[in-house]
Design an enzyme around this catalytic site. Structure first.
Site, PDB file in Angstrom:
ATOM      1  N   GLY A   1     -55.793   9.412  64.688  1.00 25.59           N
ATOM      2  CA  GLY A   1     -54.524   9.578  65.365  1.00 25.59           C
ATOM      3  C   GLY A   1     -53.619   8.371  65.276  1.00 25.59           C
ATOM      4  O   GLY A   1     -53.731   7.573  64.343  1.00 25.59           O
TER       5      GLY A   1
ATOM      6  N   LEU B   1     -55.883  17.030  60.873  1.00 27.20           N
ATOM      7  CA  LEU B   1     -55.383  15.678  60.685  1.00 27.20           C
ATOM      8  C   LEU B   1     -56.529  14.651  60.650  1.00 27.20           C
ATOM      9  O   LEU B   1     -57.376  14.637  61.537  1.00 27.20           O
ATOM     10  CB  LEU B   1     -54.422  15.352  61.836  1.00 27.20           C
ATOM     11  CG  LEU B   1     -53.334  14.315  61.523  1.00 27.20           C
ATOM     12  CD1 LEU B   1     -52.416  14.780  60.410  1.00 27.20           C
ATOM     13  CD2 LEU B   1     -52.547  14.007  62.778  1.00 27.20           C
ATOM     14  N   ASP B   2     -56.535  13.786  59.654  1.00 26.58           N
ATOM     15  CA  ASP B   2     -57.519  12.683  59.519  1.00 26.58           C
ATOM     16  C   ASP B   2     -58.959  13.169  59.402  1.00 26.58           C
ATOM     17  O   ASP B   2     -59.897  12.405  59.648  1.00 26.58           O
ATOM     18  CB  ASP B   2     -57.433  11.699  60.708  1.00 26.58           C
ATOM     19  CG  ASP B   2     -56.030  11.165  60.932  1.00 26.58           C
ATOM     20  OD1 ASP B   2     -55.262  11.139  59.962  1.00 26.58           O
ATOM     21  OD2 ASP B   2     -55.716  10.777  62.068  1.00 26.58           O
ATOM     22  N   GLN B   3     -59.154  14.446  59.020  1.00 22.08           N
ATOM     23  CA  GLN B   3     -60.510  14.994  58.974  1.00 22.08           C
ATOM     24  C   GLN B   3     -60.948  15.399  57.574  1.00 22.08           C
ATOM     25  O   GLN B   3     -62.062  15.878  57.407  1.00 22.08           O
ATOM     26  CB  GLN B   3     -60.618  16.229  59.893  1.00 22.08           C
ATOM     27  CG  GLN B   3     -60.220  15.999  61.331  1.00 22.08           C
ATOM     28  CD  GLN B   3     -61.307  15.315  62.134  1.00 22.08           C
ATOM     29  OE1 GLN B   3     -62.315  14.899  61.590  1.00 22.08           O
ATOM     30  NE2 GLN B   3     -61.096  15.168  63.428  1.00 22.08           N
TER      31      GLN B   3
END
Lengths: 289, 289, 289, 289
Positions: free
Chosen positions: B206, B232-234
């Site tokens: 995040g 997101l960011d995964q």
């Protein structure tokens, strides 16, 4: 791979002049006889034209016995100019560790063997001092003590050599052994004797490398594990690692930080050798990571 | 390998259920048609039973043309369940770099392309700001500026998508692009869109990861390059790296140290992708080093 | 610290024979005059008996002007044998970057200056080739080109020296400058001229260090930034870093990996020097991290 | 510094709101009483306004005895709001190591103590299993075994607490101790109990972090040493380190690589604590390197 899965495999290291069809020939050989390749790492050096390979296959249900495998590899060797070594996952190499009076590398090797990180039998700890006898005893490893004087040096080395033969040793590890071995001994163990040097070779060859490093004001120190050759500190490098130092670190502190490097680098090099990941090519090594 | 030698090669990435004979089948295919394998890296995951391979061969004098090669691979695919991608060393991928207002990652990519470290054409720099137009111009790369407001966001994305199609883009690189892309866009570029996240994922997902890192008092910060997915960011991680920090480093200093990580990790990930060393397997990547 | 907070500070570097009361004397001096110490790093080398200190204090409301400060330090120097250098946070050092034809270190320095990572003015890029004129222009830095032949070498160096004087240069950075400077020039810039050597010194002194590294089969390569002295590659080391290499890396690839090290190590060394964190002590440096 | 030189020193850790004159006041105190500062590391956090300092001085010929020193520090504390801890180089902290069944961290601590790297007395190895009794015995350290069941858990912890009191323990080290301690116990040892967590916190909190790491496909794994607080894996971090992993590493191999990180990171954290280099500030630590 897990030790269990590892047991029933054969590992082949190959180097030779490159030519077409080498991978096909060797992988066909495995396939035709009912084997399954589980790890293959092959690279051809563009500049030298050298073909380099590590091939591991499962022997589960393999059609040939070991004599048969070796006969076939011998045939490839004649036909294709292969240089090869073959090892089996169920054959635990026998190791002798040579030490003097410092304990850290010895503990590291014995502990890792105990934890199962090093797949080998440590058949003896050999020393010119009795200092570390208790360490060997704690790990249930025979300890061989031969005091060395200038007069007895050659006789002791001969005795050590006989013991290594009796014990069926495959690999000699010099874990901060503070004696220089004779060229004849080194030659006899070519490619099967590993030393740890307490510097980032080729920097600081010779004695007191941490003092040299402090004097030169380097910002990083290192340690180097290498096969021993007749030229001191010049043999093929297997593994190296480094650590940062600052102006707050005096020589004593470099020695302390260095101990950590030495034991790790030596143990990693021994492990790489034991897993047959190291191929010697001239004065360099190819390490299949 | 040198760029020149690299030109006339084919690279094959393969994943499938393991079975005996896969290496033999594929290496025979190369050999029978007169090719020469120059690099082969194969590993079978013991737990999952997944066969993973990268195979590079020289096309010098190869008997099949490209259509022929692909027909044959298609046949293997049906027969053996291979999933494969094939690329040719003489085909330079076309890349679009998306940026906002920070320059360091963009410079790094453009400079490395210029130095020959990244074998690709950077066909466009795409931005929601005009700030970095001069950087693109300096490296003779077209700059596409689309201002974005909440109202125009979707329309801009549609326009960007059209431009990527017109330009024949193979890979989208988000080099600190501060807009969230729509699931449809991300889906369209699945496996071909790389982002740099300024933390050691999965730590500090995040916003404001350097502030989070300072608050948590970590002793090491990191950066992570990953394929973009709808979460997101995964997405699958391609490359990560870290740097030490001390109590003398405030958030501003973490940001500065982080910039170095970001640009290097992103450029390394892009290079690995361009050299077809990255195989996506579920939410993980296999990187053939 | 943030650049803003940094502006109104003085930084003092001190070395001398140790004696009691040095910290008290200097911190009292700051306190009595209404200053506030924001960073102090002091260490006494036990073996050499050398007192080493970096002291940064806020000049906000300080009672003495700069002439007053320096008079007082001069007095301490006579009385206590201090060797000191003093710099002010609002004085931006003026830097000249010497280059030949390779761009990566130059880009790195110019970009970091632009991002605010390097608090200095880069007053000139000086080169014996015109290759990199466009890079300097892109960052709005004057470019000085002097072609060098064996016959003109000394005259060019004299001209360069004059220009450095005219420009009021504080620091010369050799960013892969492929000319050997005369002893007179080096002596004139003693302690104010930084070079990047593309090896982990003292390993691989001299020409073609990446070739030497490949031949020796090292597993880690490095780069070293150092002050230049009359002895080539022998000056006090400021910063070093390393990267792992494998058998898949040919010399060309070592060069590529090395570029990353070179630019980072050089930029870090320049930053340490600019922040007055480096104290030269004989042929070693003390780096206050 | 050498152990010998270290014996006759006092180490002071200070944190407080910043104000002018703090360094002057404390260094004057040392000087006026005939002491000599040998190491001083001071930093003021710009954002928080926190003054942080570690000051080590030689007690050779110091005018005050220990009671006198502490009275004076108490006075400073009232006057200036200092929070401080003071330790003497000749006072060897007494350590209890808690273990379950894995040996690697225990060996590392015991061996480093024996080599003189850790200046402490390891007064007891405490365990809920008898597995490691032989390791403690080998290093001549008393071993305390208390089997734990859900019913006896609290009673055992009470007994452990009494033993720690009897033994005069200063520091508890959890060297892969697989029991969760009660909040009361943790609270009683606040700031004096160190744990090793086998991940790069805050990534992979909780159980089976290596499995989590493998699933997420990270390219780097880590280990974290931290002070224990009531929130599991959330206490102030003292030290962290990382290692690269590849697709050839299965979970078992991550565990093996992780062991190396765990033992080193834990031992480094313990050493930093023993040398009084760690200052706890909220949920962060300041580590004076």
């Amino acid at each position: 791979m897990s030790p269990a899965a590892n047991e029933n495999t054969a590992s082949l290291l190959v180097s030779c002049r490159d030519r077409t069809g080498l991978v096909a020939t060797l992988s066909n050989f495995v396939f035709r006889n009912g084997g399954n390749i589980v790890d293959l790492d092959q690279h051809t050096e563009h500049d030298s034209g050298l073909f380099l390979m590590r091939l591991v296959w499962s022997l589960q249900g393999f059609a040939l016995d070991r004599a048969g495998i070796e006969r076939q590899l011998q045939a490839f060797s004649s036909e294709l100019g292969l240089q090869w070594t073959l090892t089996y996952g169920d054959r635990r190499p026998r190791v002798a560790v040579f030490v003097s009076q410092t304990a850290h590398c010895l503990y590291d090797l014995l502990l890792r063997r105990q934890l199962g990180d090093l797949r080998c039998d440590i058949a003896a700890v050999v020393s010119n001092h009795s200092t570390l006898a208790g360490v060997a005893a704690h790990f249930d490893v025979p300890f061989e003590h031969h005091a060395i004087t200038p007069e007895t040096k050659q006789a002791v080395e001969d005795a050590q050599q006989r013991r290594l033969d009796e014990l069926g040793i495959d690999l000699v590890v010099l874990a901060r052994y503070m004696q220089i071995l004779s060229p004849a001994f080194v030659d006899r163990w070519r490619g099967r004797i590993i030393n740890i040097h307490h510097s980032f070779l080729p920097a600081f060859i010779g004695a007191k490398p941490y003092h040299q490093a402090w004097e030169r004001g380097v910002k990083i120190i290192g340690a180097t594990a290498h096969y021993v050759t007749a030229d001191l500190d010049q043999g093929p490098i297997i593994e190296q690692d480094v650590a940062r130092v600052s102006h707050r670190d005096d020589v004593e502190e470099l020695v302390r930080k260095g101990r950590d490097l030495e034991r790790q680098v030596l143990s990693r090099a021994v492990r790489l050798h034991l897993e047959r990941r190291v191929l010697i090519s001239g004065n360099r090594t190819i390490v299949f990571g």
